[in-house]
Each structure stands twice: as C-alpha cells, then as structure tokens.
Write a protein that holds these residues in place. Structure first.
Motif, PDB file in Angstrom:
ATOM      1  N   TYR A 165      40.010  44.220  37.037  1.00 55.03           N
ATOM      2  CA  TYR A 165      40.790  43.924  35.956  1.00 55.03           C
ATOM      3  C   TYR A 165      42.227  43.583  36.513  1.00 55.03           C
ATOM      4  O   TYR A 165      42.927  42.760  36.031  1.00 55.03           O
ATOM      5  CB  TYR A 165      40.736  44.950  34.883  1.00 55.03           C
ATOM      6  CG  TYR A 165      42.120  45.028  33.653  1.00 55.03           C
ATOM      7  CD1 TYR A 165      42.227  44.361  33.014  1.00 55.03           C
ATOM      8  CD2 TYR A 165      42.745  46.202  33.998  1.00 55.03           C
ATOM      9  CE1 TYR A 165      43.348  44.444  32.132  1.00 55.03           C
ATOM     10  CE2 TYR A 165      43.936  46.197  33.077  1.00 55.03           C
ATOM     11  CZ  TYR A 165      44.160  45.235  32.135  1.00 55.03           C
ATOM     12  OH  TYR A 165      45.172  45.532  31.376  1.00 55.03           O
ATOM     13  N   LYS A 166      42.423  44.560  37.484  1.00 56.57           N
ATOM     14  CA  LYS A 166      43.907  44.154  38.043  1.00 56.57           C
ATOM     15  C   LYS A 166      44.022  43.194  39.014  1.00 56.57           C
ATOM     16  O   LYS A 166      44.989  42.886  39.432  1.00 56.57           O
ATOM     17  CB  LYS A 166      44.211  45.585  38.673  1.00 56.57           C
ATOM     18  CG  LYS A 166      44.433  46.788  37.820  1.00 56.57           C
ATOM     19  CD  LYS A 166      45.726  46.790  36.864  1.00 56.57           C
ATOM     20  CE  LYS A 166      47.015  47.029  37.454  1.00 56.57           C
ATOM     21  NZ  LYS A 166      48.199  46.738  36.654  1.00 56.57           N
ATOM     22  N   ALA A 182      39.689  50.563  27.242  1.00 56.44           N
ATOM     23  CA  ALA A 182      38.746  50.230  28.135  1.00 56.44           C
ATOM     24  C   ALA A 182      37.700  49.284  27.822  1.00 56.44           C
ATOM     25  O   ALA A 182      37.292  48.276  28.769  1.00 56.44           O
ATOM     26  CB  ALA A 182      38.321  51.525  28.767  1.00 56.44           C
ATOM     27  N   ILE A 198      36.276  47.268  31.046  1.00 51.29           N
ATOM     28  CA  ILE A 198      36.133  48.493  31.854  1.00 51.29           C
ATOM     29  C   ILE A 198      35.046  49.228  31.680  1.00 51.29           C
ATOM     30  O   ILE A 198      34.299  50.169  32.666  1.00 51.29           O
ATOM     31  CB  ILE A 198      37.580  49.399  32.054  1.00 51.29           C
ATOM     32  CG1 ILE A 198      38.516  48.172  32.593  1.00 51.29           C
ATOM     33  CG2 ILE A 198      37.469  50.390  33.025  1.00 51.29           C
ATOM     34  CD1 ILE A 198      39.906  48.577  32.394  1.00 51.29           C
ATOM     35  N   ASN A 243      39.004  45.885  27.858  1.00 54.86           N
ATOM     36  CA  ASN A 243      39.209  44.949  29.040  1.00 54.86           C
ATOM     37  C   ASN A 243      38.124  44.899  29.914  1.00 54.86           C
ATOM     38  O   ASN A 243      38.111  44.726  31.074  1.00 54.86           O
ATOM     39  CB  ASN A 243      40.399  45.733  29.531  1.00 54.86           C
ATOM     40  CG  ASN A 243      41.732  45.191  28.970  1.00 54.86           C
ATOM     41  OD1 ASN A 243      42.351  44.383  28.878  1.00 54.86           O
ATOM     42  ND2 ASN A 243      42.298  46.179  28.241  1.00 54.86           N
ATOM     43  N   GLU A 297      47.409  52.507  33.667  1.00 54.56           N
ATOM     44  CA  GLU A 297      48.015  51.368  33.466  1.00 54.56           C
ATOM     45  C   GLU A 297      49.169  51.604  32.453  1.00 54.56           C
ATOM     46  O   GLU A 297      49.861  50.432  31.998  1.00 54.56           O
ATOM     47  CB  GLU A 297      46.873  50.665  32.555  1.00 54.56           C
ATOM     48  CG  GLU A 297      47.053  49.125  32.046  1.00 54.56           C
ATOM     49  CD  GLU A 297      47.052  48.255  33.430  1.00 54.56           C
ATOM     50  OE1 GLU A 297      47.703  47.468  33.324  1.00 54.56           O
ATOM     51  OE2 GLU A 297      46.688  48.574  34.498  1.00 54.56           O
ATOM     52  N   VAL A 343      38.051  57.557  31.381  1.00 55.95           N
ATOM     53  CA  VAL A 343      39.005  56.377  30.834  1.00 55.95           C
ATOM     54  C   VAL A 343      40.205  56.572  30.408  1.00 55.95           C
ATOM     55  O   VAL A 343      41.052  55.927  30.386  1.00 55.95           O
ATOM     56  CB  VAL A 343      38.069  55.795  29.764  1.00 55.95           C
ATOM     57  CG1 VAL A 343      36.843  55.235  29.914  1.00 55.95           C
ATOM     58  CG2 VAL A 343      37.749  56.587  28.753  1.00 55.95           C
ATOM     59  N   LEU A 375      42.243  56.263  33.668  1.00 58.54           N
ATOM     60  CA  LEU A 375      42.559  54.989  33.922  1.00 58.54           C
ATOM     61  C   LEU A 375      43.603  54.491  32.771  1.00 58.54           C
ATOM     62  O   LEU A 375      44.639  53.550  33.251  1.00 58.54           O
ATOM     63  CB  LEU A 375      41.379  54.161  33.842  1.00 58.54           C
ATOM     64  CG  LEU A 375      40.205  54.367  35.136  1.00 58.54           C
ATOM     65  CD1 LEU A 375      39.071  53.645  35.001  1.00 58.54           C
ATOM     66  CD2 LEU A 375      40.967  54.103  36.293  1.00 58.54           C
ATOM     67  N   CYS A 376      43.582  54.636  31.721  1.00 52.74           N
ATOM     68  CA  CYS A 376      44.545  54.113  30.707  1.00 52.74           C
ATOM     69  C   CYS A 376      45.820  54.646  31.157  1.00 52.74           C
ATOM     70  O   CYS A 376      47.044  53.830  31.037  1.00 52.74           O
ATOM     71  CB  CYS A 376      44.155  54.424  29.423  1.00 52.74           C
ATOM     72  SG  CYS A 376      44.968  53.712  27.755  1.00 52.74           S
ATOM     73  N   ARG A 388      35.479  48.213  37.945  1.00 46.90           N
ATOM     74  CA  ARG A 388      35.963  47.206  36.856  1.00 46.90           C
ATOM     75  C   ARG A 388      37.267  47.206  36.536  1.00 46.90           C
ATOM     76  O   ARG A 388      37.979  46.167  36.349  1.00 46.90           O
ATOM     77  CB  ARG A 388      35.202  47.709  35.692  1.00 46.90           C
ATOM     78  CG  ARG A 388      33.520  47.298  35.625  1.00 46.90           C
ATOM     79  CD  ARG A 388      32.946  47.897  34.428  1.00 46.90           C
ATOM     80  NE  ARG A 388      31.480  48.050  34.736  1.00 46.90           N
ATOM     81  CZ  ARG A 388      30.748  48.990  34.063  1.00 46.90           C
ATOM     82  NH1 ARG A 388      31.292  49.964  33.219  1.00 46.90           N
ATOM     83  NH2 ARG A 388      29.378  48.853  34.233  1.00 46.90           N
ATOM     84  N   TYR A 389      37.881  48.417  36.721  1.00 45.05           N
ATOM     85  CA  TYR A 389      39.558  48.614  36.540  1.00 45.05           C
ATOM     86  C   TYR A 389      40.223  47.797  37.789  1.00 45.05           C
ATOM     87  O   TYR A 389      41.141  47.007  37.458  1.00 45.05           O
ATOM     88  CB  TYR A 389      40.027  49.881  36.613  1.00 45.05           C
ATOM     89  CG  TYR A 389      41.349  50.056  36.344  1.00 45.05           C
ATOM     90  CD1 TYR A 389      42.200  49.771  35.277  1.00 45.05           C
ATOM     91  CD2 TYR A 389      42.181  50.517  37.596  1.00 45.05           C
ATOM     92  CE1 TYR A 389      43.396  49.924  35.011  1.00 45.05           C
ATOM     93  CE2 TYR A 389      43.609  50.573  37.400  1.00 45.05           C
ATOM     94  CZ  TYR A 389      44.138  50.055  36.231  1.00 45.05           C
ATOM     95  OH  TYR A 389      45.538  50.334  36.204  1.00 45.05           O
TER      96      TYR A 389
END
Length: 293
Positions: A220-221, A185, A190, A188, A159, A152, A155-156, A216-217
């Motif tokens: 989200y995008k 995460a 994720i 949002n 972003e 996570v 992924l953060c 999921r990310y």
C-alpha cells in the motif's frame, strides 16, 4: 495497543481543547489549544536552569494515555483524537530521580518492562514512536497476546490515524478504539475479515497473519517487497498457509519475522505484545522503507 489505561487524570480541558499542567520549575506549551481531530499537536518543554524534565504524560478526558513521539530538543508530538487532552510535565532538580508515577530517566513509564528484559529497547522504541501504547499508564503487558484489533490499530497509527471512508460490514466490532482502524485497513486492502460479517477483533493475531498485514501495508505504501527468503530450513515451513507464503518469505527476508528457533518458524503461533513491538520497531527502521517516507 488497546484503548489505553483507566487512570483518572485531573484538570482535563474543555471540549476540543489541549491544556497544560505541571509548569512549576519549567514551561510547557502546545502549538494548538483547540485542534481538530486528526491534527498533529506539538508540545515544547523547557526546564528552568538547574532543572530537568522528570516526566511528561499526555492523557485524554477519560484518563487514557495518549501516545506521543519524542522529536528531541524538548519537542514532542501527538495526534489529537477529538477528546480533551491534558499535558502534564514534572520538573525535577538536575541529577535527581524521576518522581513516582512519571517517566523514568530513559522515558520508560512501564513497571513491567525492565532493562534486563530482551524486549526492553524495542518496546520503548515502539512506545516513544507512537506505535504501541500501554494497557494502562504504567503497564505495557509485554507477555499478553497481540490481537487482530491491536495489529491493525498499530498500522493505522503508523499511517497517522486517517479516517476510514468505507461502510463497516462486520457485526463483531464492539469497541470504539479499533473500529476506525479496522475499516481503514479494509478500505485499503490491508486486511479482510474472517468471514463475510466477522473480523474477530479479540482473536490472537498469528505470526503469518502479522506477516500478511505488514506485507500488504508495505505494498500500500509502495515499498520494495520483492525480497524472498528460502524457508526450507524451517521444519514447519510446510505449515504456512498458501495465502501467507509470499508474505512470510518477504517478512523473513527483511528480518521482520525470524524463527522462534533455528528450525521452527511457528507460522500459526500467536505473538506477544513484546514480540509485536519488536517486529514493528524493525519494520519502521528497515532500509526497504524509502528515506522520504
């Protein structure tokens, strides 16, 4: 993917500052000397005639390596985390080897990542593009397991390391380097947790969990996640958890998570840091991401 290394650096700047060092035979400048946390700092490096950049290292006040992105043309960028940062450059005569302890000619600072390794290119890509850091200034630990906290956090970072807004409900988040990423995460959609009050940050992230996080990310995008692969050719396709099936079919169709062999997907298996770096390199480059992203 963790908190960086524990190599002590000298000359860290004052609180809230970015300082530069190692400017013999070239120049190093930062566009912000007192950035706010979350700001992007641009560093410009210019070797003097007859010299080349032998190495560029960015470290915070605790000595941890700060990931930066090579923008080309002697321009580098990193996200300021709030701790004083020192940017150190080493310039060497043209054609000479990089000095010991600095980046190699292709930007590889890791002694445990060699050109003969299958993951060499994707680990360096993930490192240079600010996705995964080393576990120390000179070690990547490619064969260590990717944890849920690492996943996570990456992924953060992808972003841009935004600040979380929600209230943490997990009682097992004990290290500062991943707390914001986990909450972001969760905020949002994720990730959730492993229980009402547990996240298990140090538990290995399984291949199907990584597929679900990326799926999921991507949602989200606003990316196109409509692709679905037929997984019937894998003997263990039936072992995929129901909650991860759509995500795994998408990740496989996108080429992000392929089989460990032609017939084995191993959805519950853990991924090494080298494998995760490869997955993230593919994710960042793949065509389902709009060009403007």
């Amino acid at each position: 993917g963790g908190g960086g290394g524990a190599v002590t650096s000298a000359g860290a700047g004052a609180a809230g500052s970015v300082s530069v060092a190692g400017t013999a035979n070239g120049s190093v400048s930062a566009d912000k000397s007192s950035p706010a946390a979350g700001d992007t700092v641009t560093v410009t490096v210019r070797p003097n005639p007859g010299y080349q950049l032998g190495g560029l290292i960015v470290r915070d006040a605790g000595g941890s390596a700060v990931m930066y992105t090579d923008m080309g043309g002697g321009v580098y960028r990193f996200t300021y985390g709030g701790s004083p940062v020192t940017v150190t450059a080493a310039f060497t005569p043209l054609g000479s080897a990089a000095p010991e302890g600095s980046l190699s000619a292709d930007g590889n600072p890791f002694t445990d990542v060699a050109p003969a390794d299958w993951f060499y290119g994707t680990v360096l890509y993930a490192y240079k593009n600010g996705l995964l850091a080393g576990v120390s200034a000179n070690e990547f630990a490619p064969l260590e397991t990717t944890t849920r906290a690492m996943a996570v956090t990456v992924l953060c970072r992808l972003e841009g390391a935004p600040a979380a807004t929600g209230v943490n409900r997990f009682t097992d988040l004990r290290q500062d380097w991943y707390k914001n990423s986990v909450q972001w995460a969760v905020d949002n959609g994720i990730t959730g947790g492993t229980g009402a009050t547990t996240f298990e940050p140090d538990t290995a992230a399984t291949r199907e969990q990584l597929a679900a996080l990326l799926y999921r990310y991507a949602q989200y995008k606003g990316y196109d996640v409509s692709a679905r692969a037929d997984l019937s050719g894998y003997a263990d396709a039936g072992a995929i958890s129901d909650w991860a099936l759509d995500a795994m079919r998408w990740a496989n169709a996108a080429g992000l998570i392929t089989g460990e062999t032609e017939t084995v997907l191993n959805p519950a298996g853990a991924s090494t840091r080298a494998v995760f770096a490869t997955i993230m390199a593919r994710f960042r480059e793949y065509s389902f991401i709009p060009a403007a992203a």
